[in-house]
Motif scaffolding. Structure first.
Motif, PDB file in Angstrom:
ATOM      1  N   ASP A  55       0.828  -1.209   0.000  1.00 17.78           N
ATOM      2  CA  ASP A  55       0.000   0.000   0.000  1.00 17.78           C
ATOM      3  C   ASP A  55       0.862   1.259   0.000  1.00 17.78           C
ATOM      4  O   ASP A  55       0.547   2.242  -0.677  1.00 17.78           O
ATOM      5  CB  ASP A  55      -0.927   0.007   1.218  1.00 17.78           C
ATOM      6  N   VAL A 102       2.395   1.655  -3.518  1.00 11.79           N
ATOM      7  CA  VAL A 102       1.369   2.047  -4.483  1.00 11.79           C
ATOM      8  C   VAL A 102       0.940   3.493  -4.258  1.00 11.79           C
ATOM      9  O   VAL A 102       0.719   4.241  -5.213  1.00 11.79           O
ATOM     10  CB  VAL A 102       0.159   1.091  -4.406  1.00 11.79           C
ATOM     11  N   ARG A 123       1.181   6.226  -7.105  1.00  8.60           N
ATOM     12  CA  ARG A 123       0.008   6.973  -7.557  1.00  8.60           C
ATOM     13  C   ARG A 123       0.270   8.480  -7.492  1.00  8.60           C
ATOM     14  O   ARG A 123      -0.078   9.228  -8.404  1.00  8.60           O
ATOM     15  CB  ARG A 123      -1.189   6.597  -6.693  1.00  8.60           C
ATOM     16  N   GLY A 154      -7.576   2.030  -6.919  1.00  6.58           N
ATOM     17  CA  GLY A 154      -7.747   0.982  -5.933  1.00  6.58           C
ATOM     18  C   GLY A 154      -9.102   0.325  -6.068  1.00  6.58           C
ATOM     19  O   GLY A 154     -10.087   0.968  -6.440  1.00  6.58           O
ATOM     20  N   TYR A 191      -5.439  -3.487  -6.666  1.00  2.00           N
ATOM     21  CA  TYR A 191      -5.256  -2.317  -7.526  1.00  2.00           C
ATOM     22  C   TYR A 191      -5.286  -2.739  -8.992  1.00  2.00           C
ATOM     23  O   TYR A 191      -5.042  -3.884  -9.339  1.00  2.00           O
ATOM     24  CB  TYR A 191      -3.906  -1.652  -7.240  1.00  2.00           C
TER      25      TYR A 191
END
Length: 234
Positions: A199, A202, A206, A220, A226
């Motif tokens: 997480d 990511v 992002r 997500g 994802y």
């Protein structure tokens, strides 16, 4: 994908540990060179261009974090950290700088050899990998390069190795939802199997994509994982 006869640089200030690691790696057919401090290790890295570096953190001269950062500025030589520092924060710092794996002392030398093989299998032989395109985003697996096309021209996305692996892995399956566990297995170093770590990577990925002009490309899926959404990237 050939990993036999790969050159491995061990940067470790404890001679006994360096000798043990080197002995087991040599038995597996690898060529080995050692350095007892960070400064000498960086000199060996620049001169010899090893296929893999095994790196301690607590080193005289320049510590392992400094050495890792310097190696990353030079290129994408894979690095396995081997250290007595076992806290999650130490692991996360090393991974964010660009380590490929993290092993805590004391360790089984056979495990080091196995992880070295795994990392080399992932990193050698990338020449056949093709460019990936997702909407305005272009990914070059050979150069570890990601760019977003804008009205003013291409915008480079500055990614860590792990972020780049995640992006490339997902780009090969546009529109498919990738579970966190799959991203751990495919993109994160062995032994770093925390979903919250995925997480974190990511989230950073992002944010960087959005800053480059590809906001909404990485989405997500609640309770699952994802996906890369090509519609938002066009």
């Amino acid at each position: 994908m050939v990993i036999n006869n790969a050159l491995i640089l061990i940067i470790e200030d404890e001679p006994e540990i360096a000798e043990i690691i080197g002995t087991y790696l040599s038995r597996e057919g690898f060529r080995v060179i050692t350095a007892g401090d960070g400064t000498v290790g960086l000199a060996h890295h620049l001169r010899l261009r090893p296929d893999l570096v095994i790196l301690d953190i607590k080193l005289p001269g320049r510590d392992g974090y400094e050495v890792l950062a310097a190696i990353r500025r030079r290129g994408d030589t894979p690095v396995i950290m081997v250290t007595a520092l076992a806290e999650d924060l130490d692991k996360l710092q090393a991974l964010r700088i660009g380590a490929d794996d993290y092993v805590v002392k004391p360790f089984n030398p056979l495990e080091i050899a196995a992880r070295a093989k795994a990392v080399l299998r992932r990193t050698l032989g990338r020449g056949s990998e093709k460019m990936l395109r997702v909407g305005s985003l272009t990914i070059d697996p050979q150069a570890y390069r990601a760019e977003v096309e804008s009205a003013a021209g291409p915008v480079m996305v500055d990614l860590t190795r792990t972020e780049f692996r995640i992006l490339s892995h997902m780009a090969a399956g546009i529109g498919r939802v990738f579970e966190r566990s799959e991203l751990v297995d495919a993109c994160l170093p062995e032994g770093e199997a925390l979903n919250r770590t995925v997480d974190s990577h990511v989230s950073n990925l992002r944010r960087k994509l959005a800053a480059a002009g590809a906001d909404g490309l990485l989405v997500g899926v609640r309770g699952v994982g994802y996906r890369l959404d090509n519609i938002h990237g066009q």
